[in-house]
Design a protein around this motif. Structure first.
Motif, PDB file in Angstrom:
ATOM      1  N   GLY A 169       0.758  -1.229  -0.046  1.00 17.33           N
ATOM      2  CA  GLY A 169      -0.045  -0.010  -0.050  1.00 17.33           C
ATOM      3  C   GLY A 169       0.833   1.155   0.132  1.00 17.33           C
ATOM      4  O   GLY A 169       0.555   2.080  -0.875  1.00 17.33           O
ATOM      5  N   ALA A 170       1.788   1.167   0.692  1.00 20.60           N
ATOM      6  CA  ALA A 170       2.723   2.655   0.827  1.00 20.60           C
ATOM      7  C   ALA A 170       3.459   2.672  -0.521  1.00 20.60           C
ATOM      8  O   ALA A 170       3.641   3.865  -1.030  1.00 20.60           O
ATOM      9  N   ALA A 171       3.814   1.689  -1.125  1.00 26.62           N
ATOM     10  CA  ALA A 171       4.601   1.937  -2.461  1.00 26.62           C
ATOM     11  C   ALA A 171       3.457   2.374  -3.423  1.00 26.62           C
ATOM     12  O   ALA A 171       3.856   3.192  -4.319  1.00 26.62           O
ATOM     13  N   VAL A 172       2.332   1.720  -3.415  1.00 25.21           N
ATOM     14  CA  VAL A 172       1.427   2.126  -4.341  1.00 25.21           C
ATOM     15  C   VAL A 172       0.810   3.471  -4.177  1.00 25.21           C
ATOM     16  O   VAL A 172       0.695   4.294  -5.182  1.00 25.21           O
ATOM     17  N   VAL A 173       0.569   3.960  -2.962  1.00 28.85           N
ATOM     18  CA  VAL A 173       0.093   5.423  -2.891  1.00 28.85           C
ATOM     19  C   VAL A 173       1.127   6.251  -2.923  1.00 28.85           C
ATOM     20  O   VAL A 173       0.873   7.618  -3.335  1.00 28.85           O
ATOM     21  N   THR A 174       2.302   5.888  -3.223  1.00 29.67           N
ATOM     22  CA  THR A 174       3.460   7.080  -3.422  1.00 29.67           C
ATOM     23  C   THR A 174       3.255   7.517  -4.710  1.00 29.67           C
ATOM     24  O   THR A 174       3.663   8.570  -5.019  1.00 29.67           O
ATOM     25  N   ILE A 175       2.594   7.085  -5.941  1.00 35.62           N
ATOM     26  CA  ILE A 175       2.522   7.295  -7.200  1.00 35.62           C
ATOM     27  C   ILE A 175       1.521   8.442  -7.279  1.00 35.62           C
ATOM     28  O   ILE A 175       1.894   9.579  -7.963  1.00 35.62           O
ATOM     29  N   PRO A 176       0.115   8.497  -6.808  1.00 39.56           N
ATOM     30  CA  PRO A 176      -0.495   9.607  -6.787  1.00 39.56           C
ATOM     31  C   PRO A 176       0.301  10.918  -6.262  1.00 39.56           C
ATOM     32  O   PRO A 176      -0.209  12.177  -6.511  1.00 39.56           O
ATOM     33  N   VAL A 177       0.800  10.746  -5.050  1.00 41.41           N
ATOM     34  CA  VAL A 177       1.278  11.673  -4.062  1.00 41.41           C
ATOM     35  C   VAL A 177       2.335  12.522  -5.085  1.00 41.41           C
ATOM     36  O   VAL A 177       2.358  13.694  -5.157  1.00 41.41           O
ATOM     37  N   ALA A 178       3.061  11.614  -5.728  1.00 38.61           N
ATOM     38  CA  ALA A 178       4.243  12.116  -6.455  1.00 38.61           C
ATOM     39  C   ALA A 178       3.947  12.535  -7.720  1.00 38.61           C
ATOM     40  O   ALA A 178       4.480  13.779  -8.193  1.00 38.61           O
ATOM     41  N   ILE A 179       2.914  12.193  -8.576  1.00 42.09           N
ATOM     42  CA  ILE A 179       2.274  12.630  -9.665  1.00 42.09           C
ATOM     43  C   ILE A 179       1.620  14.297  -9.363  1.00 42.09           C
ATOM     44  O   ILE A 179       1.853  15.038  -9.990  1.00 42.09           O
ATOM     45  N   VAL A 180       0.883  14.173  -8.456  1.00 40.88           N
ATOM     46  CA  VAL A 180      -0.043  15.323  -8.070  1.00 40.88           C
ATOM     47  C   VAL A 180       1.359  16.546  -7.587  1.00 40.88           C
ATOM     48  O   VAL A 180       1.252  17.775  -8.289  1.00 40.88           O
ATOM     49  N   GLY A 181       2.151  16.179  -6.849  1.00 41.03           N
ATOM     50  CA  GLY A 181       3.170  17.159  -6.405  1.00 41.03           C
ATOM     51  C   GLY A 181       4.108  17.518  -7.461  1.00 41.03           C
ATOM     52  O   GLY A 181       4.569  18.737  -7.791  1.00 41.03           O
ATOM     53  N   LEU A 182       4.287  16.667  -8.308  1.00 39.91           N
ATOM     54  CA  LEU A 182       5.341  16.853  -9.370  1.00 39.91           C
ATOM     55  C   LEU A 182       4.488  17.846 -10.682  1.00 39.91           C
ATOM     56  O   LEU A 182       5.087  18.670 -11.312  1.00 39.91           O
ATOM     57  N   PHE A 183       3.178  17.350 -10.753  1.00 37.82           N
ATOM     58  CA  PHE A 183       2.337  18.294 -11.675  1.00 37.82           C
ATOM     59  C   PHE A 183       2.275  19.625 -11.313  1.00 37.82           C
ATOM     60  O   PHE A 183       2.270  20.782 -11.789  1.00 37.82           O
ATOM     61  N   GLN A 184       2.163  19.716  -9.706  1.00 42.62           N
ATOM     62  CA  GLN A 184       2.061  21.293  -9.083  1.00 42.62           C
ATOM     63  C   GLN A 184       3.078  21.920  -9.031  1.00 42.62           C
ATOM     64  O   GLN A 184       3.222  23.142  -9.197  1.00 42.62           O
ATOM     65  N   PHE A 185       4.267  21.336  -8.525  1.00 42.20           N
ATOM     66  CA  PHE A 185       5.407  22.307  -8.195  1.00 42.20           C
ATOM     67  C   PHE A 185       6.463  21.865  -9.479  1.00 42.20           C
ATOM     68  O   PHE A 185       7.316  22.807  -9.362  1.00 42.20           O
ATOM     69  N   GLY A 186       6.617  20.685 -10.050  1.00 44.66           N
ATOM     70  CA  GLY A 186       7.613  20.486 -10.914  1.00 44.66           C
ATOM     71  C   GLY A 186       8.932  20.115 -10.316  1.00 44.66           C
ATOM     72  O   GLY A 186       8.719  19.828  -8.818  1.00 44.66           O
ATOM     73  N   PHE A 187      10.130  20.043 -10.717  1.00 47.11           N
ATOM     74  CA  PHE A 187      11.058  19.492  -9.980  1.00 47.11           C
ATOM     75  C   PHE A 187      11.729  20.873  -9.125  1.00 47.11           C
ATOM     76  O   PHE A 187      12.802  21.365  -9.755  1.00 47.11           O
ATOM     77  N   THR A 188      11.120  21.104  -8.113  1.00 48.50           N
ATOM     78  CA  THR A 188      11.375  22.354  -7.408  1.00 48.50           C
ATOM     79  C   THR A 188      11.769  21.800  -5.987  1.00 48.50           C
ATOM     80  O   THR A 188      11.591  20.792  -5.716  1.00 48.50           O
ATOM     81  N   SER A 189      12.140  22.891  -5.147  1.00 52.86           N
ATOM     82  CA  SER A 189      12.576  22.484  -3.656  1.00 52.86           C
ATOM     83  C   SER A 189      11.203  22.004  -3.044  1.00 52.86           C
ATOM     84  O   SER A 189      11.303  21.277  -1.926  1.00 52.86           O
ATOM     85  N   GLU A 190       9.992  22.681  -3.324  1.00 53.34           N
ATOM     86  CA  GLU A 190       8.678  22.304  -2.676  1.00 53.34           C
ATOM     87  C   GLU A 190       8.330  20.868  -3.039  1.00 53.34           C
ATOM     88  O   GLU A 190       7.787  20.141  -1.827  1.00 53.34           O
ATOM     89  N   PHE A 191       8.802  20.455  -4.221  1.00 54.72           N
ATOM     90  CA  PHE A 191       8.431  18.944  -4.491  1.00 54.72           C
ATOM     91  C   PHE A 191       9.445  18.182  -3.667  1.00 54.72           C
ATOM     92  O   PHE A 191       8.998  17.087  -3.410  1.00 54.72           O
TER      93      PHE A 191
END
Length: 358
Positions: free
Chosen positions: A256-278
């Motif tokens: 579960g921890a491995a699977v839920v990392t995907i949506p968290v990372a995708i949303v964060g990457l789409f919102q912040f990009g490769f920045t310090s916030e991400f």
């Protein structure tokens, strides 16, 4: 070959207690496998009854009547559930709709980024491979969308089942809590006389399942709340929805921890990009997962974490494939049950000899 099997059978099941335990396990598994869907409201009621048994027993020990303690506990429980539902469902529904609306934008940005890779790395990636991969993924996305749409329409018929749950489950929980001693006496009268191992395994599993259910509910609440607050502080979009996903992901250990990392990372990457916030987002998320696995889980499940991670993953896959959500939910106690059965069957003859000497 048959002689080896016969010797093994006589060594392990010559004790009638071992044979009765084996027959009970086989019959219970068959009943759940054949009638698990029909008995699902009963399973839900049992889970809630296990969850609420401690406060009811506490109030009874303080002098309150059993029916009064049961009624008071149930009222408080369902009022809390209603408040949580009223406060969370609108927020989660709105964020879910907004996330679904933005999925095409996220996928379009992903395609643009993938299409730019051949020009950035011409010696490593060819344009043809990227186009073929995108075409294949698009076909699968369209197929998945059609299946999801058809499933949403077919789920409308489950409204009646939800109403049945809302009426039957509280009634069954009340009777299970209020008449606990009556039901236990009835079950005891049905069991065979040769039930020494059944009683041994049953007492061990009763304690472990009760502790597991209460611990799992506490873990979901803590991890979900902390994740939602942390995501909100970091100004991540869909913070409550993603926080709830992280909370419910603890139902499936490791996977579960491995699977839920995907949506968290995708949303964060789409919102912040490769920045310090991400980077801060992923660090906070990893800290939450680390604290859950290394601090919270050992505190709540000191018995369960003694199982090897490989056994837990196998249990999740096996019991989840057999009984779906509830198989996943009870994967750890079921794996513990298998361990208890192996221990009980390990040397039944030696145990009988010890009892005879006493």
């Amino acid at each position: 070959m048959f002689g080896v099997v016969g010797n093994w059978y006589r060594r392990k099941f010559s004790d009638p207690n071992s044979l009765m335990l084996l027959l009970l396990i086989i019959s219970s598994a068959l009943i759940l496998y054949l009638f698990g869907g029909i008995l699902m409201p009963v399973l839900v009621a049992i889970v809630i009854a296990y969850l609420l048994d401690v406060p009811v027993s506490k109030m009874e020990s303080w002098g309150a009547r059993r029916w009064l303690a049961t009624s008071f506990t149930l009222v408080i429980f369902f009022v809390v559930c209603f408040i949580l539902a009223v406060s969370l469902i609108p927020v989660v529904s709105k964020q879910s709709v907004n996330l679904v609306k933005e999925i095409p934008l996220i996928w379009e940005s992903t395609q643009t980024w993938l299409a730019s890779l051949p020009s950035k790395y011409p010696n490593l990636i060819e344009v043809g491979y990227i186009k073929q991969a995108l075409e294949g993924i698009n076909e699968r996305v369209v197929s998945f969308g059609e299946q999801l749409l058809s499933a949403s329409f077919s789920s409308i018929g489950n409204i009646a089942a939800i109403l049945i749950y809302m009426i039957l489950v509280p009634l069954m929980v009340f009777f299970m809590l209020n008449d606990k001693k009556v039901f236990m006496a009835s079950i005891s009268s049905v069991l065979p006389k040769e039930r020494r191992l059944i009683t041994q395994v049953g007492e061990e599993m009763n304690t472990q399942i009760a502790n597991y259910i209460r611990g799992k509910v506490i873990e979901i609440a803590i991890v979900g709340a902390v994740s939602s607050i942390a995501f909100s502080v970091l100004d991540l979009r869909f913070a409550v929805l993603l926080g709830m996903l992280v909370g419910f992901s603890v139902l499936i250990p490791y996977i579960g921890a491995a699977v839920v990392t995907i949506p968290v990372a995708i949303v964060g990457l789409f919102q912040f990009g490769f920045t310090s916030e991400f980077g801060y987002l992923m660090i906070v998320y990893l800290i939450i997962q680390a604290l859950d696995g290394n601090l919270l889980v050992p505190l709540l499940f000191s018995e369960a974490v003694s199982l090897h991670p490989l056994y837990i993953i196998i249990a999740v896959l096996l019991f989840g494939g057999l009984w779906g959500f509830w198989g996943v939910f009870f994967a750890i106690p079921l794996a513990t049950l298998v361990k208890a059965l192996v221990t009980a069957w390990s040397s039944p003859n030696q145990k009988l000899d010890v009892e005879a000497d006493l």
